[in-house]
Design an enzyme around this catalytic site. Sequence first.
Site, PDB file in Angstrom:
ATOM      1  N   ASN A   1       1.299  -0.156   5.896  1.00 18.21           N
ATOM      2  CA  ASN A   1       1.730  -0.770   4.836  1.00 18.21           C
ATOM      3  C   ASN A   1       2.461  -2.168   5.539  1.00 18.21           C
ATOM      4  O   ASN A   1       3.455  -1.846   6.109  1.00 18.21           O
ATOM      5  CB  ASN A   1       2.652   0.009   4.031  1.00 18.21           C
ATOM      6  CG  ASN A   1       3.061  -0.319   3.020  1.00 18.21           C
ATOM      7  OD1 ASN A   1       2.508  -1.469   2.170  1.00 18.21           O
ATOM      8  ND2 ASN A   1       4.363  -0.106   2.182  1.00 18.21           N
ATOM      9  N   GLY A   2       1.859  -3.353   4.851  1.00 13.05           N
ATOM     10  CA  GLY A   2       2.409  -4.449   5.227  1.00 13.05           C
ATOM     11  C   GLY A   2       1.426  -5.494   5.846  1.00 13.05           C
ATOM     12  O   GLY A   2       0.309  -5.071   5.987  1.00 13.05           O
TER      13      GLY A   2
ATOM     14  N   CYS B   1      10.390 -15.000  -1.719  1.00  6.88           N
ATOM     15  CA  CYS B   1       9.702 -15.603  -2.789  1.00  6.88           C
ATOM     16  C   CYS B   1      10.451 -15.917  -3.791  1.00  6.88           C
ATOM     17  O   CYS B   1       9.897 -16.967  -4.666  1.00  6.88           O
ATOM     18  CB  CYS B   1       8.612 -14.217  -3.117  1.00  6.88           C
ATOM     19  SG  CYS B   1       9.722 -12.803  -3.685  1.00  6.88           S
TER      20      CYS B   1
ATOM     21  N   SER C   1       7.830  -0.463 -15.523  1.00  5.71           N
ATOM     22  CA  SER C   1       8.496  -0.661 -14.487  1.00  5.71           C
ATOM     23  C   SER C   1      10.051  -1.499 -14.970  1.00  5.71           C
ATOM     24  O   SER C   1      11.047  -1.480 -14.184  1.00  5.71           O
ATOM     25  CB  SER C   1       7.907  -1.680 -13.266  1.00  5.71           C
ATOM     26  OG  SER C   1       7.455  -2.984 -13.921  1.00  5.71           O
TER      27      SER C   1
ATOM     28  N   CYS D   1       1.040  -1.233   0.018  1.00  2.11           N
ATOM     29  CA  CYS D   1      -0.058   0.132   0.025  1.00  2.11           C
ATOM     30  C   CYS D   1       0.991   1.147   0.017  1.00  2.11           C
ATOM     31  O   CYS D   1       2.110   1.146  -0.036  1.00  2.11           O
ATOM     32  CB  CYS D   1      -0.868   0.078   1.211  1.00  2.11           C
ATOM     33  SG  CYS D   1      -1.946  -1.155   1.420  1.00  2.11           S
TER      34      CYS D   1
ATOM     35  N   GLY E   1      -1.244   1.260  -5.192  1.00  2.00           N
ATOM     36  CA  GLY E   1      -2.459   0.870  -4.553  1.00  2.00           C
ATOM     37  C   GLY E   1      -3.707   1.540  -5.469  1.00  2.00           C
ATOM     38  O   GLY E   1      -3.580   2.614  -5.188  1.00  2.00           O
TER      39      GLY E   1
ATOM     40  N   TYR F   1       9.955  -3.998  -8.729  1.00  8.87           N
ATOM     41  CA  TYR F   1       8.999  -3.762  -9.418  1.00  8.87           C
ATOM     42  C   TYR F   1       8.089  -2.704  -8.867  1.00  8.87           C
ATOM     43  O   TYR F   1       7.482  -1.752  -9.477  1.00  8.87           O
ATOM     44  CB  TYR F   1       8.041  -5.139  -9.472  1.00  8.87           C
ATOM     45  CG  TYR F   1       6.601  -4.764  -9.776  1.00  8.87           C
ATOM     46  CD1 TYR F   1       6.063  -4.758 -11.190  1.00  8.87           C
ATOM     47  CD2 TYR F   1       5.520  -4.890  -9.127  1.00  8.87           C
ATOM     48  CE1 TYR F   1       4.941  -4.526 -11.599  1.00  8.87           C
ATOM     49  CE2 TYR F   1       4.130  -4.729  -9.357  1.00  8.87           C
ATOM     50  CZ  TYR F   1       3.701  -4.495 -10.758  1.00  8.87           C
ATOM     51  OH  TYR F   1       2.647  -4.320 -10.987  1.00  8.87           O
TER      52      TYR F   1
ATOM     53  N   ASP G   1      11.203  -8.276 -18.770  1.00  8.74           N
ATOM     54  CA  ASP G   1      10.223  -7.802 -17.962  1.00  8.74           C
ATOM     55  C   ASP G   1      10.812  -7.858 -16.475  1.00  8.74           C
ATOM     56  O   ASP G   1      11.749  -8.764 -16.553  1.00  8.74           O
ATOM     57  CB  ASP G   1       8.888  -8.678 -17.979  1.00  8.74           C
ATOM     58  CG  ASP G   1       7.556  -7.975 -17.256  1.00  8.74           C
ATOM     59  OD1 ASP G   1       7.847  -6.966 -16.572  1.00  8.74           O
ATOM     60  OD2 ASP G   1       6.560  -8.878 -17.405  1.00  8.74           O
ATOM     61  N   ASP G   2      10.241  -7.146 -15.649  1.00 14.83           N
ATOM     62  CA  ASP G   2      10.785  -7.000 -14.151  1.00 14.83           C
ATOM     63  C   ASP G   2      10.852  -8.324 -13.614  1.00 14.83           C
ATOM     64  O   ASP G   2      11.582  -8.943 -12.757  1.00 14.83           O
ATOM     65  CB  ASP G   2      10.387  -5.824 -13.527  1.00 14.83           C
ATOM     66  CG  ASP G   2       8.935  -5.864 -13.170  1.00 14.83           C
ATOM     67  OD1 ASP G   2       8.356  -6.600 -12.645  1.00 14.83           O
ATOM     68  OD2 ASP G   2       8.418  -4.822 -14.121  1.00 14.83           O
TER      69      ASP G   2
HETATM   70  S1  SF4 Z   1       8.834 -12.585   0.039  1.00 15.57           S
HETATM   71 FE1  SF4 Z   1       9.180 -11.382  -1.924  1.00 15.57          FE
HETATM   72  S2  SF4 Z   1       7.750  -9.948  -2.023  1.00 15.57           S
HETATM   73 FE2  SF4 Z   1       7.577 -10.659   0.147  1.00 15.57          FE
HETATM   74  S3  SF4 Z   1       8.647  -9.443   1.431  1.00 15.57           S
HETATM   75 FE3  SF4 Z   1       9.984 -10.850   0.667  1.00 15.57          FE
HETATM   76  S4  SF4 Z   1      11.057 -10.344  -1.155  1.00 15.57           S
HETATM   77 FE4  SF4 Z   1       9.307  -8.951  -0.901  1.00 15.57          FE
END
Ligand code: SF4
Length: 459
Positions: free
Chosen positions: A104-105, A444, A290, A2, A28, A249, A352-353
């Site tokens: 945010n989070g 991720c 981006s 956000c 957002g 991104y 692409d990013d």
């Molecule tokens: S899992 Fe990926 S998107 Fe989520 S906080 Fe960590 S780096 Fe960022």
Amino acid sequence: MCGIAGACGVDDASYVISLMLKAMQHRGQEAAGIVSYDGSSFHELRGKGLVDEVFADVDYAKALPGRTAIGHIRYSTAGDPDSRESIQPLVAQLRQGPTAIVHNGNLTNYAERRSELEEAGAIFRSKSDTELFLHLIARARGNRRERLSAAFDQVEGAYSLLLMTPRGITAAVDPLGFRPLSMLRFGAGWLFASETCAFDLFRDDPRFAGAVSAPVDRGRVISIDDYCATAFTREAAAPSRHCSFEHIYFSRPDSTVFGRSANAVRERLGRALAAAGPADADLVTAVPDSSNAMAAAYADALGLPFRFALIRNHYTGRTFITPRQTARELGVRMKLGAVRDAVAGKRIVVVDDSLVRGTTARKVVALLRDAGATEVHLRIGSPPVIHPCHWGIDTPSRRELAAADGGIENLRLSIGADSLGYLPLESLREALDDADGSAYCVTCFSGESPLVPLGRRPA
Ligand code: SF4
């Protein structure tokens, strides 16, 4: 993800906030809200839609008067995206007086804490994890520092937040520092924003002269009361976990995020991608916007021409942050078009990013082929996304992640590209100057969880 903004001791604070939110609209697009304080009362306005839609025809001096205000733009990752009660700022009447909050989070222990509080009789108004802070602060005892510390000690996860009371604004960032938050002295007052691009709007304002923004560091709690700042730090035993996706991104390239230029990081990613995944082609193009800096750097590193072969319709939202898949599919079609002149008969590298669900990648490859490209080579400026994020990004299950299962070759076939290349994880870490993994979250991409005991101690 956000966007949040705050202004304290600033003339026309709510109008200033509306401009800052608009500058961060990419963070957002579902809802927006502002709460101001005029010395005697809180004034609130919030609704679904873009900032321009929610605040169309608003007379800020009448509807949201005062020299203190906070605002929020929503991209929901937790709670119900259709719920009006979850649109921030949330406001509650606490024993200590009215309090508004923007956050945010994502809190990873929200369900557990909420259930404990409900069993003890608490009544929640929304499904937003942000409301948890209000309940925990209301229950805490002692002076402000003790109450805030007690409340923050009970939550885990990502939070960069602003609390507004009649005394002023308090800014806080979680001890691992997942999400960005910056501050700026503005005349006799203060501004806070998720991204520094929100501050740059005021560069011609004499009150801005000489002002330099600074990140609110992880674990930091800063209170501005009557133009006076006080702060303390809640330290973590663990290394910081700045979200690497902010650089890849989310953030605007003209923002400084976690103390680094988002644009400069993207150029480094583009050069690293060229080293890791060169392609024999006639030109390089970007999936705008981006990826522009990454693609230009990729082309530069390989001595290939860079062309704008894909054009973005700027009057539609960002597809990745559209909450429902059907809306996302339509969003891609609305968002991008191919420039036939630039593409026909050419072998194209499209950069692409990131590649999350694969929706945009499939459409981009099809668009370029339809426009006459003879080959389409897809290069992704980040590693394969193989795990969901629990700290504020909408990648809720492995099932939805295109690269999570089945291998890269199967993904290439399903996307329809002639070749598919990703940035290796080590190259991402090097581009972030984080080779030892002590500063940025890459969960991720790696699956390694930063969920470690948050052993905190007040400084
Ligand atoms: S899992 Fe990926 S998107 Fe989520 S906080 Fe960590 S780096 Fe960022």
